[in-house]
Scaffold this active site. Sequence first.
Site, PDB file in Angstrom:
ATOM      1  N   GLU A   1       0.841  -1.191   0.000  1.00 58.61           N
ATOM      2  CA  GLU A   1       0.000   0.000   0.000  1.00 58.61           C
ATOM      3  C   GLU A   1       0.877   1.242   0.000  1.00 58.61           C
ATOM      4  O   GLU A   1       1.990   1.218   0.546  1.00 58.61           O
ATOM      5  CB  GLU A   1      -0.899  -0.031   1.247  1.00 58.61           C
ATOM      6  N   ASP A   2       0.388   2.317  -0.590  1.00 59.06           N
ATOM      7  CA  ASP A   2       1.153   3.561  -0.615  1.00 59.06           C
ATOM      8  C   ASP A   2       1.178   4.224   0.757  1.00 59.06           C
ATOM      9  O   ASP A   2       2.220   4.638   1.237  1.00 59.06           O
ATOM     10  CB  ASP A   2       0.626   4.530  -1.683  1.00 59.06           C
TER      11      ASP A   2
ATOM     12  N   ASP B   1      -3.297   5.372   6.766  1.00 53.05           N
ATOM     13  CA  ASP B   1      -3.598   6.458   7.693  1.00 53.05           C
ATOM     14  C   ASP B   1      -4.708   6.043   8.652  1.00 53.05           C
ATOM     15  O   ASP B   1      -4.429   5.607   9.753  1.00 53.05           O
ATOM     16  CB  ASP B   1      -3.857   7.792   6.980  1.00 53.05           C
TER      17      ASP B   1
ATOM     18  N   PHE C   1      -1.526  16.062   4.165  1.00 52.04           N
ATOM     19  CA  PHE C   1      -1.874  15.482   2.879  1.00 52.04           C
ATOM     20  C   PHE C   1      -0.642  15.563   1.994  1.00 52.04           C
ATOM     21  O   PHE C   1      -0.022  16.618   1.880  1.00 52.04           O
ATOM     22  CB  PHE C   1      -3.042  16.224   2.229  1.00 52.04           C
TER      23      PHE C   1
ATOM     24  N   ARG D   1       1.054  12.074  -9.361  1.00 49.48           N
ATOM     25  CA  ARG D   1       1.622  10.750  -9.060  1.00 49.48           C
ATOM     26  C   ARG D   1       3.036  10.601  -9.610  1.00 49.48           C
ATOM     27  O   ARG D   1       3.825   9.833  -9.086  1.00 49.48           O
ATOM     28  CB  ARG D   1       0.757   9.643  -9.672  1.00 49.48           C
TER      29      ARG D   1
END
Length: 187
Positions: free
Chosen positions: A113-114, A117, A166, A179
Site C-alpha cells: 500500500e502507498d 492512515d 496530505f 503521481r
Amino acid sequence: MISVTLQDMKEMSFLSIEGKNLCKYIDSKLINESVQSIGRKISQDYGEEQISILCVLNGAFMFAADLMRSITSPCEISFIRLSSYEGTETTGKVRMVNDIPDSLSNRHVLIVEDIVDTGITMNFLINEVKKLQPKSIKVATMFDKPSRRKCHVHVDYIGLTIEDKFIVGYGLDYNGLFRNLPDIYTK
C-alpha cells in the site's frame, strides 16, 4: 522506521501546479533508501519462500515496482483497486473496484500500500484476503500516519512515518494528478 517533519527538511523546494502551491516534504533519495531497506527485510523474512504481492492501485504502483526490484525472494504480483478518498479527505467507506485474485489462496500474501492512515481501507482489505485462506498475510506501506488511525491494523513493513499532512508524489495523487513526482510534496 524514520519520522519526517517539515522542520527536518534542510532544503525546501516549492512547486506550483495548476494553481496549487506545494513544498517538497520528502526527497526521492530518502524514499529510495527506505524502499531498499524494506526490500532487504522482506527478503530476509521470506528467504526462498514465494511471495504473492497484492498491490493496491492506483497509489502503490510506484512503490510496488521499486519494492519488487529490491526483493531477492521469488515473488509474483497482482493488483486490487479500492476507493475511499475524494480529493484530500477519506469518505470512511471502502469500495472494491475489482475483485481480489483467487490465486492468493494458500500463498504468502504481501499487501503493498502507498499510505496507511485511518486503517479503514487496510482493515477491509486484510479481512477480504483472509477469506481466501492464504498461508500468511503481511502489510508493507511506504508511508504511515499513525496519528490518523481510526481502527487498529498491524503494518509489518513501514518505509516512513509521517505527520498528519496530505501528501502527493511517488504514486500518491490529488484528484489523479502529481503521481509522477519522484519526491513527496505537501501543501
